[in-house]
Scaffold this motif. Structure first.
Motif, PDB file in Angstrom:
ATOM      1  N   UNK A 165       0.817  -1.211   0.000  1.00 56.98           N
ATOM      2  CA  UNK A 165       0.000   0.000   0.000  1.00 56.98           C
ATOM      3  C   UNK A 165       0.859   1.273   0.000  1.00 56.98           C
ATOM      4  N   UNK A 166       2.036   1.201   0.615  1.00 56.14           N
ATOM      5  CA  UNK A 166       2.933   2.367   0.541  1.00 56.14           C
ATOM      6  C   UNK A 166       3.418   2.561  -0.894  1.00 56.14           C
ATOM      7  N   UNK A 167       3.684   1.451  -1.575  1.00 54.26           N
ATOM      8  CA  UNK A 167       4.051   1.546  -2.999  1.00 54.26           C
ATOM      9  C   UNK A 167       2.878   2.126  -3.798  1.00 54.26           C
ATOM     10  N   UNK A 168       1.663   1.691  -3.440  1.00 54.83           N
ATOM     11  CA  UNK A 168       0.471   2.191  -4.139  1.00 54.83           C
ATOM     12  C   UNK A 168       0.320   3.695  -3.966  1.00 54.83           C
ATOM     13  N   UNK A 169       0.546   4.173  -2.745  1.00 49.61           N
ATOM     14  CA  UNK A 169       0.430   5.624  -2.511  1.00 49.61           C
ATOM     15  C   UNK A 169       1.505   6.383  -3.290  1.00 49.61           C
ATOM     16  N   UNK A 170       2.733   5.847  -3.282  1.00 43.68           N
ATOM     17  CA  UNK A 170       3.819   6.513  -4.030  1.00 43.68           C
ATOM     18  C   UNK A 170       3.449   6.562  -5.511  1.00 43.68           C
ATOM     19  N   UNK A 171       2.858   5.476  -5.996  1.00 46.93           N
ATOM     20  CA  UNK A 171       2.448   5.412  -7.403  1.00 46.93           C
ATOM     21  C   UNK A 171       1.366   6.464  -7.691  1.00 46.93           C
TER      22      UNK A 171
END
Ligand code: OFO
Length: 171
Positions: A86-92
């Motif tokens: 989810x942190x990757x998703x937010x960065x994306x």
């Protein structure tokens, strides 16, 4: 339409489809963990991304321009935790927001107010996209490694309302 703007929207179509693949890969990771609620949430997110892409395609066609469907590299498939995913998703999503802002800039520089008006929908959508990932991240942090907390959160995310293609509604 200005060629620079059409090219930039075509790049964005690719990016929206890539977002769908990224979230499907995350859904598959969640499925491996037996987190069916997270899986359902991420699949609904992937369906939204596909809607975002086809909305751009339809707009270019409406303006009598050629929409292109391009390929992209593999999305990340392996994660060490749901929090990492989810942190990757937010960065994306933050990258997507800056890309949408850039499209708006090009449209306004070209005095293409119709496209700027169309892009407003995406500007608002990105506020929602970043907020929904942030909410899940905060809840994951709150729950930590508590199995009961994670179970409850999985159940809560599984209740995400279905995606409605006509409006793009859904959360
Ligand atoms: Fe299309 O908003 Fe997410 O990526």
């Amino acid at each position: 339409m200005n060629k620079k703007l059409v090219d930039a929207i075509n790049e964005q179509i690719k990016y929206e489809f890539f977002s769908a693949f990224l979230y499907l890969a995350m859904a598959s990771y969640a499925s491996e963990l037996e987190m069916t609620g997270f899986e359902a949430w991420l699949k609904a997110q992937a369906a939204e991304e596909q809607f975002h892409a086809t909305k751009f395609i339809d707009y270019l066609h409406e303006r009598n321009e050629r929409a292109l469907v391009k390929g992209f590299e593999d999305p990340k498939n392996d994660y060490t935790s749901l929090l990492e995913a989810f942190e990757d998703g937010l960065a994306h999503e933050k990258i997507v927001t800056s890309r949408i802002n850039n499209l708006m800039k090009i449209a306004l520089e070209d005095n293409d107010y119709a496209t700027a008006n169309f892009l407003n929908w995406y500007v608002n959508e990105q506020v929602e996209e970043e907020a929904s990932f942030t909410t899940v991240i905060n809840k994951l942090k709150m729950v930590g490694s508590s199995p009961m907390g994670l179970y409850q959160l999985d159940k809560e995310l599984g209740g995400r309302q279905g995606f409605t293609p006509s409006t793009g509604a859904g959360q």
